[in-house]
Design a protein around this motif. Structure first.
Motif, PDB file in Angstrom:
ATOM      1  N   ALA A 194       0.936  -1.303  -0.037  1.00  0.00           N
ATOM      2  CA  ALA A 194       0.064   0.135  -0.081  1.00  0.00           C
ATOM      3  C   ALA A 194       0.826   1.225  -0.027  1.00  0.00           C
ATOM      4  O   ALA A 194       0.506   2.211  -0.735  1.00  0.00           O
ATOM      5  CB  ALA A 194      -0.970  -0.007   1.142  1.00  0.00           C
ATOM      6  N   ASN A 195       1.978   1.223   0.613  1.00  0.00           N
ATOM      7  CA  ASN A 195       2.882   2.351   0.752  1.00  0.00           C
ATOM      8  C   ASN A 195       3.581   2.640  -0.460  1.00  0.00           C
ATOM      9  O   ASN A 195       3.738   4.075  -0.677  1.00  0.00           O
ATOM     10  CB  ASN A 195       4.151   1.966   1.753  1.00  0.00           C
ATOM     11  CG  ASN A 195       4.826   3.090   2.040  1.00  0.00           C
ATOM     12  OD1 ASN A 195       4.492   4.321   2.615  1.00  0.00           O
ATOM     13  ND2 ASN A 195       6.261   3.233   1.730  1.00  0.00           N
ATOM     14  N   HIS A 196       3.754   1.557  -1.223  1.00  0.00           N
ATOM     15  CA  HIS A 196       4.229   1.990  -2.702  1.00  0.00           C
ATOM     16  C   HIS A 196       3.168   2.429  -3.528  1.00  0.00           C
ATOM     17  O   HIS A 196       3.439   3.672  -4.306  1.00  0.00           O
ATOM     18  CB  HIS A 196       4.924   0.679  -3.328  1.00  0.00           C
ATOM     19  CG  HIS A 196       5.353   0.740  -4.610  1.00  0.00           C
ATOM     20  ND1 HIS A 196       6.513   1.589  -4.818  1.00  0.00           N
ATOM     21  CD2 HIS A 196       4.895   0.241  -5.903  1.00  0.00           C
ATOM     22  CE1 HIS A 196       6.933   1.604  -6.163  1.00  0.00           C
ATOM     23  NE2 HIS A 196       6.026   0.893  -6.708  1.00  0.00           N
ATOM     24  N   VAL A 197       2.119   2.180  -3.577  1.00  0.00           N
ATOM     25  CA  VAL A 197       0.733   2.722  -4.366  1.00  0.00           C
ATOM     26  C   VAL A 197       0.789   4.317  -3.850  1.00  0.00           C
ATOM     27  O   VAL A 197       0.562   5.034  -4.737  1.00  0.00           O
ATOM     28  CB  VAL A 197      -0.440   2.086  -3.968  1.00  0.00           C
ATOM     29  CG1 VAL A 197      -1.449   2.766  -4.703  1.00  0.00           C
ATOM     30  CG2 VAL A 197      -0.458   0.617  -4.623  1.00  0.00           C
ATOM     31  N   ILE A 198       0.913   4.542  -2.567  1.00  0.00           N
ATOM     32  CA  ILE A 198       0.912   5.928  -2.115  1.00  0.00           C
ATOM     33  C   ILE A 198       1.831   6.901  -2.582  1.00  0.00           C
ATOM     34  O   ILE A 198       1.740   8.077  -2.966  1.00  0.00           O
ATOM     35  CB  ILE A 198       0.732   6.070  -0.607  1.00  0.00           C
ATOM     36  CG1 ILE A 198      -0.764   5.204  -0.194  1.00  0.00           C
ATOM     37  CG2 ILE A 198       0.677   7.337   0.137  1.00  0.00           C
ATOM     38  CD1 ILE A 198      -0.705   4.600   1.359  1.00  0.00           C
ATOM     39  N   ASN A 199       3.077   6.097  -2.692  1.00  0.00           N
ATOM     40  CA  ASN A 199       4.155   6.770  -3.147  1.00  0.00           C
ATOM     41  C   ASN A 199       3.837   7.158  -4.669  1.00  0.00           C
ATOM     42  O   ASN A 199       4.372   8.260  -5.008  1.00  0.00           O
ATOM     43  CB  ASN A 199       5.609   5.849  -3.014  1.00  0.00           C
ATOM     44  CG  ASN A 199       6.223   6.102  -1.769  1.00  0.00           C
ATOM     45  OD1 ASN A 199       6.056   7.006  -1.155  1.00  0.00           O
ATOM     46  ND2 ASN A 199       6.697   5.025  -1.480  1.00  0.00           N
ATOM     47  N   LEU A 200       3.497   6.558  -5.558  1.00  0.00           N
ATOM     48  CA  LEU A 200       3.112   6.580  -6.757  1.00  0.00           C
ATOM     49  C   LEU A 200       1.980   7.655  -6.907  1.00  0.00           C
ATOM     50  O   LEU A 200       2.085   8.589  -8.067  1.00  0.00           O
ATOM     51  CB  LEU A 200       2.746   5.361  -7.635  1.00  0.00           C
ATOM     52  CG  LEU A 200       3.695   4.176  -7.639  1.00  0.00           C
ATOM     53  CD1 LEU A 200       3.150   2.827  -8.168  1.00  0.00           C
ATOM     54  CD2 LEU A 200       4.977   4.477  -8.415  1.00  0.00           C
ATOM     55  N   ALA A 201       1.073   7.651  -6.078  1.00  0.00           N
ATOM     56  CA  ALA A 201      -0.031   8.601  -6.031  1.00  0.00           C
ATOM     57  C   ALA A 201       0.569  10.079  -5.770  1.00  0.00           C
ATOM     58  O   ALA A 201       0.331  11.118  -6.245  1.00  0.00           O
ATOM     59  CB  ALA A 201      -1.068   8.265  -5.094  1.00  0.00           C
ATOM     60  N   ASN A 202       1.342   9.989  -4.680  1.00  0.00           N
ATOM     61  CA  ASN A 202       2.156  11.109  -4.337  1.00  0.00           C
ATOM     62  C   ASN A 202       2.887  11.873  -5.410  1.00  0.00           C
ATOM     63  O   ASN A 202       2.769  13.100  -5.595  1.00  0.00           O
ATOM     64  CB  ASN A 202       3.090  11.026  -3.240  1.00  0.00           C
ATOM     65  CG  ASN A 202       3.762  12.277  -2.751  1.00  0.00           C
ATOM     66  OD1 ASN A 202       3.347  13.119  -2.215  1.00  0.00           O
ATOM     67  ND2 ASN A 202       5.303  12.348  -3.094  1.00  0.00           N
ATOM     68  N   ALA A 203       3.636  11.079  -6.214  1.00  0.00           N
ATOM     69  CA  ALA A 203       4.555  11.440  -7.272  1.00  0.00           C
ATOM     70  C   ALA A 203       3.372  12.148  -8.576  1.00  0.00           C
ATOM     71  O   ALA A 203       3.862  13.258  -9.201  1.00  0.00           O
ATOM     72  CB  ALA A 203       5.163  10.368  -7.872  1.00  0.00           C
ATOM     73  N   THR A 204       2.327  11.510  -8.730  1.00  0.00           N
ATOM     74  CA  THR A 204       1.671  11.699  -9.901  1.00  0.00           C
ATOM     75  C   THR A 204       0.829  12.953  -9.387  1.00  0.00           C
ATOM     76  O   THR A 204       0.744  13.777 -10.461  1.00  0.00           O
ATOM     77  CB  THR A 204       0.381  10.855  -9.716  1.00  0.00           C
ATOM     78  OG1 THR A 204       0.887   9.304 -10.191  1.00  0.00           O
ATOM     79  CG2 THR A 204      -0.663  10.872 -10.961  1.00  0.00           C
ATOM     80  N   ALA A 205       0.427  13.265  -8.238  1.00  0.00           N
ATOM     81  CA  ALA A 205      -0.244  14.570  -7.600  1.00  0.00           C
ATOM     82  C   ALA A 205       0.900  15.649  -7.715  1.00  0.00           C
ATOM     83  O   ALA A 205       0.513  16.645  -8.307  1.00  0.00           O
ATOM     84  CB  ALA A 205      -0.672  14.446  -6.325  1.00  0.00           C
ATOM     85  N   ILE A 206       1.967  15.531  -7.626  1.00  0.00           N
ATOM     86  CA  ILE A 206       3.045  16.423  -8.031  1.00  0.00           C
ATOM     87  C   ILE A 206       3.143  16.795  -9.162  1.00  0.00           C
ATOM     88  O   ILE A 206       3.399  18.105  -9.424  1.00  0.00           O
ATOM     89  CB  ILE A 206       4.324  16.035  -6.904  1.00  0.00           C
ATOM     90  CG1 ILE A 206       4.179  16.132  -5.498  1.00  0.00           C
ATOM     91  CG2 ILE A 206       5.612  16.967  -7.328  1.00  0.00           C
ATOM     92  CD1 ILE A 206       5.564  15.642  -4.666  1.00  0.00           C
ATOM     93  N   ASN A 207       3.441  15.834  -9.933  1.00  0.00           N
ATOM     94  CA  ASN A 207       3.458  16.202 -11.338  1.00  0.00           C
ATOM     95  C   ASN A 207       2.307  16.952 -12.090  1.00  0.00           C
ATOM     96  O   ASN A 207       2.552  17.912 -12.574  1.00  0.00           O
ATOM     97  CB  ASN A 207       3.804  15.035 -12.226  1.00  0.00           C
ATOM     98  CG  ASN A 207       5.007  14.283 -11.945  1.00  0.00           C
ATOM     99  OD1 ASN A 207       6.027  15.168 -11.538  1.00  0.00           O
ATOM    100  ND2 ASN A 207       5.300  13.322 -12.478  1.00  0.00           N
TER     101      ASN A 207
END
Ligand code: BG6
Length: 481
Positions: A194-207
């Motif tokens: 789950a933590n990895h998915v959240i990291n991806l969501a974080n990066a997506t939101a920042i971009n």
């Protein structure tokens, strides 16, 4: 102590989170979040307290903003409840939800207070938990992106500072490992996935943010605690190094450098706890860089070498909870037990909830994070949870809170003198609020809310002694500290 002026534009602020203050859990089309549901289960929170009414900020925000203006705040950090904007987490937008936050933002700006918006402070829409299994599913990434898109478009012209995730380290470990927060899971492998998915969501939101709001600033808020060795024995120093890597770098390296620390990745593989990282994931993580790092600081930790030099085996059960640090028990077979054991620091006093009080650790934290990542820092939380007493003449003489905040701000000032660019400081919290699992008696605010776990009373707002102290600090830009 080195002295240094605070920058002229330093953002003196205070913080909150939607679930902890708003109330109005079902008002104006809001959908349920995982917290609305979780607290209905008996025994999960102190005295069965919930955020259904909380401190009713939803209906009293004008009064609260007027108090912020009276205190002289330059910034106010609050979070948006995803299920107020999208009751099902996806699908139809609830205009009433947009309107509420729009009115709040306007009110703040009219009083000269910068809104600092947190996109996610733990209250995932329940519908997304039910339909997709929450953050364990990659389906959440585009859904989070859409939610962010709606907010960036609605408020990007008025809000400069944005926080993606609040304390990803805390909500993943409490939610997926210790089962003390929703979604009530106790499975380390699932936590890392789950933590990895959240990291991806974080990066997506920042971009996305950088495309849509090029003049704004965005970053995650991380619950940081510097870990010190118990002694100068090289094995204890190594244990502290590993603990810092596991508790801090594990997240911050991904946010700021787009990669996980190798030693921990290897250990996860050995313990059969690894998760899938595709080439596309790696590229995404590398592509997104925050503009600042949000630091929430409450306490650090101390460790010594692991009890036995255990060979990694598949992860088993976990018995001990440190809700803040992912600390290790002495004898379990957890990831941490291969690296370190947590010990108490005899030099530090503790709060009534057993949290160590370590202002110097705050300076060390700020300097360490800046020296490692060279990004500006926004202190998005720091504060003291305490039982306050309302006197017969309706005063709250919270000198202990004043001392705590004063000591921490002096260390923040020392960090600035040492070259750390600190954008601002949001004390936790502005008003008293619901302390997730501890009910309403663990108070953090500058403003007392006259309610307790059993009786909401009139929810009267009463500025504490610390309110006037902070007002003075802000007025003279920290010179009176
Ligand atoms: C942080 C959270 O972990 O600590 C806040 O971001 C929280 O939401 C704060 O309230 C204090 O924690 P607690 O458990 O004392 O309320």
């Amino acid at each position: 102590m080195m002295t240094q002026q605070f920058p002229e534009d330093f953002l003196w602020g205070a913080a909150s989170a939607a679930y902890q203050i708003e109330g109005a859990a079902t008002t104006d089309g809001k959908g349920p979040s995982i917290w609305d549901t979780f607290v209905q289960q008996p025994g999960k929170t102190k005295n069965g307290t919930t955020g259904e009414l909380a401190v009713d900020h939803y209906h009293r925000f004008h009064e609260d903003v007027a108090l912020m203006a009276q205190a002289g705040l330059k910034a106010y950090r609050f979070s948006i409840a995803w299920s107020r904007i999208l009751p099902d987490g996806e699908g139809v937008v609830n205009q009433a939800g947009i309107q509420f936050y729009s009115d709040l933002i306007d009110d703040l700006l009219q009083h000269g207070i910068q809104p600092v918006v947190t996109l996610y402070h733990w209250d995932l829409p329940q519908a997304l938990q039910d339909r997709y299994n929450g953050w364990e599913s990659r389906a959440l990434i585009p859904l989070f992106e859409r939610y962010c898109h709606i907010l960036f478009e609605a408020f990007g012209d008025r809000v400069t500072y944005w926080v993606t995730f609040n304390e990803q380290n805390v909500f993943t470990s409490l939610g997926y490992r210790w089962a003390s927060h929703p979604p009530n899971v106790s499975n380390v492998k699932r936590m890392y996935a789950a933590n990895h998915v959240i990291n991806l969501a974080n990066a997506t939101a920042i971009n996305l943010f950088h495309k849509l709001v090029p003049n704004g600033s965005i970053g995650p808020s991380f619950g940081y605690g510097y870990v010190a060795p118990e002694s100068a024995h090289p094995l204890d120093i190594l244990a502290a190094h590993d603990a810092n890597q596991l508790n801090n770098d594990w997240w911050l390296d991904v946010y700021c450098r787009g990669q996980y620390p190798q030693k921990i990745l290897t250990l996860l593989q050995q313990l059969n706890l690894a998760f899938d990282i595709t080439d596309a994931d790696q590229a995404l993580l590398k592509s997104a860089k925050p503009d600042f790092i949000g630091i929430n600081y409450y306490h650090g930790g101390t460790v010594k070498r692991p009890a036995v030099n255990q060979q990694p085996t598949a992860d088993k059960s976990f018995t001990k909870i440190d809700p803040y640090l992912m600390a290790a028990d002495t004898q379990d077979d957890s990831l941490e037990s291969h690296l370190f054991q947590s010990v108490s620091n005899p030099y530090l006093e503790k709060t009534e909830w057993g949290w160590e009080i370590d202002p110097i650790g705050f300076q060390i934290a700020l300097r360490t994070v800046y020296e490692r990542y060279q990004l500006p820092i926004f202190v998005t939380e720091n504060g003291l949870g305490a039982f306050d007493t309302l006197t017969a003449d309706r005063q709250i003489n919270d000198d202990y809170r004043i001392n705590y905040l004063n000591d921490h701000l002096l260390q923040l000032q020392a960090a600035i003198a040492a070259g750390v660019p600190v954008i601002g400081y949001c004390a936790w919290s502005f008003t008293d609020l619901l302390s997730w699992l501890n009910g309403y008696s663990k108070r953090y605010g500058f403003v007392y809310i006259d309610r307790d776990d059993h009786d909401a009373k009139q929810l009267t707002r009463i500025p504490k002694k610390s309110f006037y102290w902070y007002q003075n600090v802000i007025q003279n830009n920290g010179e009176s500290l």
